[in-house]
Design a protein around this motif. Sequence first.
Motif, PDB file in Angstrom:
ATOM      1  N   THR A 147     110.458  47.535  -7.075  1.00  0.00           N
ATOM      2  CA  THR A 147     109.700  46.285  -7.021  1.00  0.00           C
ATOM      3  C   THR A 147     108.214  46.538  -7.232  1.00  0.00           C
ATOM      4  O   THR A 147     107.551  45.840  -8.003  1.00  0.00           O
TER       5      THR A 147
ATOM      6  N   LEU B  16      99.154  47.171  -3.665  1.00  0.00           N
ATOM      7  CA  LEU B  16     100.280  46.244  -3.776  1.00  0.00           C
ATOM      8  C   LEU B  16     101.192  46.369  -2.558  1.00  0.00           C
ATOM      9  O   LEU B  16     101.685  45.381  -2.012  1.00  0.00           O
TER      10      LEU B  16
ATOM     11  N   ILE C 203     103.494  35.484   2.005  1.00  0.00           N
ATOM     12  CA  ILE C 203     103.304  36.657   1.157  1.00  0.00           C
ATOM     13  C   ILE C 203     103.891  36.323  -0.212  1.00  0.00           C
ATOM     14  O   ILE C 203     105.095  36.125  -0.355  1.00  0.00           O
TER      15      ILE C 203
ATOM     16  N   GLN D  42     114.696  50.119  -3.799  1.00  0.00           N
ATOM     17  CA  GLN D  42     114.328  48.766  -4.236  1.00  0.00           C
ATOM     18  C   GLN D  42     112.839  48.504  -4.047  1.00  0.00           C
ATOM     19  O   GLN D  42     112.202  47.860  -4.871  1.00  0.00           O
TER      20      GLN D  42
ATOM     21  N   HIS E 169     112.132  40.345  15.083  1.00  0.00           N
ATOM     22  CA  HIS E 169     112.589  40.505  13.705  1.00  0.00           C
ATOM     23  C   HIS E 169     112.648  41.989  13.297  1.00  0.00           C
ATOM     24  O   HIS E 169     113.125  42.325  12.216  1.00  0.00           O
TER      25      HIS E 169
ATOM     26  N   LEU F 223     117.774  41.446  -4.574  1.00  0.00           N
ATOM     27  CA  LEU F 223     117.992  42.615  -3.709  1.00  0.00           C
ATOM     28  C   LEU F 223     119.466  42.733  -3.329  1.00  0.00           C
ATOM     29  O   LEU F 223     119.987  43.835  -3.172  1.00  0.00           O
TER      30      LEU F 223
ATOM     31  N   ARG G 186     119.180  33.168   1.592  1.00  0.00           N
ATOM     32  CA  ARG G 186     120.310  33.984   2.021  1.00  0.00           C
ATOM     33  C   ARG G 186     121.133  33.276   3.096  1.00  0.00           C
ATOM     34  O   ARG G 186     122.002  33.893   3.713  1.00  0.00           O
TER      35      ARG G 186
ATOM     36  N   PHE H 202     106.111  34.110   7.306  1.00  0.00           N
ATOM     37  CA  PHE H 202     104.847  34.557   7.877  1.00  0.00           C
ATOM     38  C   PHE H 202     103.821  33.425   7.893  1.00  0.00           C
ATOM     39  O   PHE H 202     103.884  32.496   7.086  1.00  0.00           O
TER      40      PHE H 202
ATOM     41  N   LEU I 266     109.950  44.070  13.040  1.00  0.00           N
ATOM     42  CA  LEU I 266     108.793  44.542  12.274  1.00  0.00           C
ATOM     43  C   LEU I 266     107.870  45.404  13.121  1.00  0.00           C
ATOM     44  O   LEU I 266     106.917  45.972  12.596  1.00  0.00           O
TER      45      LEU I 266
ATOM     46  N   ARG J 136     104.847  37.229  -9.215  1.00  0.00           N
ATOM     47  CA  ARG J 136     105.934  36.759 -10.070  1.00  0.00           C
ATOM     48  C   ARG J 136     105.855  35.248 -10.161  1.00  0.00           C
ATOM     49  O   ARG J 136     105.030  34.617  -9.513  1.00  0.00           O
TER      50      ARG J 136
ATOM     51  N   ASP K 283     100.005  44.542   0.376  1.00  0.00           N
ATOM     52  CA  ASP K 283     100.325  43.113   0.271  1.00  0.00           C
ATOM     53  C   ASP K 283     101.791  42.843   0.591  1.00  0.00           C
ATOM     54  O   ASP K 283     102.134  41.884   1.270  1.00  0.00           O
ATOM     55  N   TYR K 284     102.668  43.672   0.044  1.00  0.00           N
ATOM     56  CA  TYR K 284     104.100  43.388   0.078  1.00  0.00           C
ATOM     57  C   TYR K 284     104.809  43.917   1.323  1.00  0.00           C
ATOM     58  O   TYR K 284     105.935  43.546   1.592  1.00  0.00           O
TER      59      TYR K 284
ATOM     60  N   ASP L  67     105.118  43.788   4.677  1.00  0.00           N
ATOM     61  CA  ASP L  67     105.894  43.027   5.653  1.00  0.00           C
ATOM     62  C   ASP L  67     107.059  42.290   5.007  1.00  0.00           C
ATOM     63  O   ASP L  67     108.146  42.206   5.567  1.00  0.00           O
ATOM     64  N   LEU L  68     106.830  41.758   3.809  1.00  0.00           N
ATOM     65  CA  LEU L  68     107.886  41.014   3.127  1.00  0.00           C
ATOM     66  C   LEU L  68     109.070  41.928   2.790  1.00  0.00           C
ATOM     67  O   LEU L  68     110.227  41.591   3.046  1.00  0.00           O
ATOM     68  N   LEU L  69     108.766  43.089   2.224  1.00  0.00           N
ATOM     69  CA  LEU L  69     109.850  43.982   1.794  1.00  0.00           C
ATOM     70  C   LEU L  69     110.612  44.547   2.995  1.00  0.00           C
ATOM     71  O   LEU L  69     111.825  44.728   2.931  1.00  0.00           O
ATOM     72  N   ILE L  70     109.890  44.801   4.086  1.00  0.00           N
ATOM     73  CA  ILE L  70     110.565  45.261   5.293  1.00  0.00           C
ATOM     74  C   ILE L  70     111.432  44.125   5.837  1.00  0.00           C
ATOM     75  O   ILE L  70     112.591  44.315   6.190  1.00  0.00           O
ATOM     76  N   SER L  71     110.860  42.922   5.872  1.00  0.00           N
ATOM     77  CA  SER L  71     111.581  41.773   6.394  1.00  0.00           C
ATOM     78  C   SER L  71     112.857  41.505   5.601  1.00  0.00           C
ATOM     79  O   SER L  71     113.896  41.181   6.168  1.00  0.00           O
ATOM     80  N   LEU L  72     112.773  41.656   4.278  1.00  0.00           N
ATOM     81  CA  LEU L  72     113.935  41.366   3.431  1.00  0.00           C
ATOM     82  C   LEU L  72     114.899  42.546   3.357  1.00  0.00           C
ATOM     83  O   LEU L  72     115.899  42.499   2.667  1.00  0.00           O
ATOM     84  N   HIS L  73     114.548  43.616   4.073  1.00  0.00           N
ATOM     85  CA  HIS L  73     115.442  44.757   4.163  1.00  0.00           C
ATOM     86  C   HIS L  73     115.685  45.399   2.798  1.00  0.00           C
ATOM     87  O   HIS L  73     116.808  45.771   2.456  1.00  0.00           O
ATOM     88  N   ALA L  74     114.651  45.474   2.009  1.00  0.00           N
ATOM     89  CA  ALA L  74     114.772  46.171   0.724  1.00  0.00           C
ATOM     90  C   ALA L  74     114.939  47.662   0.988  1.00  0.00           C
ATOM     91  O   ALA L  74     114.278  48.209   1.866  1.00  0.00           O
TER      92      ALA L  74
END
Lengths: 238, 234
Positions: free
Chosen positions: B147, B126, A85, B143, A54, A101, A149, A81, A56, A89, B129-130, B132-139
């Motif tokens: 966020t 923060l 995560i 962004q 992926h 995004l 998506r 995951f 990462l 919100r 916490d975030y 891996d998610l933000l990298i995964s979602l390609h922010a």
Amino acid sequence: MVSPILPLTLENVELRRQGKRVLGPVSYTLDGEGITIVMGPNGAGKTSFLRCMHGLERLSRGRMQWQGDEDRIRARQAFVFQTPILMRRSVLDCIAYPLILDGLSRREARKAAEREAEIVGLKVTLNAPANVLSGGERQKLALARALIRAPEVLFLDEPCANLDLHSTAEIERVLAGARDRGTRIVMSTHNVGQARRLADDILFLSDGRLIETGSRDVFFAGPGTPEARAHINGDLLP
Amino acid sequence: MNDIFEGLTQAARLVVTLDADLAEITLRSLQVTVTATLIASAIGLPLGAWIAVNRFRLRRIVIVVLNALMGLPPVVVGLVVYVILSRSGPLGVLGLLFTPTAMIIAQVIIITPIIASISHQAIRELWADYHDLLISLHATRRQRIATLLWDGRRALMTASLAGFGRAIGEVGAIMIVGGNIDHATRVLTTAIALETGKGDFGLALALGFVLIALAIAVNLALHVLSGTERGSRW
Ligand SMILES: Nc1ncnc2c1ncn2[C@@H]1O[C@H](COP(=O)(O)OP(=O)(O)O)[C@@H](O)[C@H]1O
Ligand SMILES: [Mg+2]
């Protein structure tokens, strides 16, 4: 039809962390359709393998290649995951986030998120903060967020590891549905029954190495390696 | 004890009668400090977030410097700003010395490191916490920061409030660069210093109570504002 980001090829990929080899060398091509299940004992490198594909993880050695330009490669795949995560919100805003995004308005994104929540069977107050959800609901949230998506490739890292039978069955139903809509799924599990139910292909990892690859039927008919044999037999013993 | 009681009654009388001088001084205090807090937040919050999210070569040094700047003695800040703004100083031509603007500048310098440092701490957690998610979602980088700032807004507001609290009660620096000029740069803290010097403890205490009430009111107002938002459990 947009051009696919598959096949993904890995050539002698190796991950080292703190001087220790955690994965590889692995050579593998991900292509075709269906669900590929990654199996192997704890510490075999399943998580590392999925994270690596992926994008990462930084490769210590070897080459990895998706098709197409970087933005498309990144946007057309998703990851669930092992421990979901959650963002600080509401449930709905968590699911909608990837579309935010992508530049959609909050209204459109939330509308799509509502549909996605419905598809994964997430029956909770969607405006509640995400952290009030139970384990199974969190995993469904993560799944809805990953699917929103409509990714071409979906990775999941032991998504049912801590779930009860009912939640597991629901997630398997959603995954089967996603596969039928053409999403290529790669998922790790140590649940042999789940592998039997879902897999089209099996990858078996041991000590960071890919020691078996093949179709489900061939794999379960008789794994070639003693490690894989021990793994399925061990798990099947009462 | 008598002084305190007298101060309270005098404060009550000044407030109830809407004393013109008191209103003017209070408004100026608010105006200077709110402006300084807004400017310092506009610099400090993104700076803190930026440092939390990006790995760059001088990152450790920047953090050390920020923490050191937090302990900067306000009097020294006042002195430096004074020298820079004085007629013979590099920015003397602007004629800013002994104006509210000079006081705002001093306060911004004093509280920006505080705001940046607190927000850095909060955003770093923060981000952990975030990540891996933000990298995964390609922010994108932008962004990601947006966020983190949004989802960390409560902690960030606390950072700004800490800056506000420090600035509204500050006296040394603004005394030097503002000059405590009546009807021009006098604010609550400098007025208190002046009245205390003159021996008018009643008035000094009255001003002190107003200052405390102001600080509490601003904190309460923001608390209520943030508490009524949706998803307040965060
Ligand atoms: N960042 C890291 N630093 C050191 N060791 C790691 C790191 N990440 C994973 N490992 C080690 O790599 C091995 C494989 O881990 P993992 O991919 O999580 O296996 P699995 O998911 O199959 O249980 C384990 O022995 C683990 O301790
Ligand atoms: Mg794992």
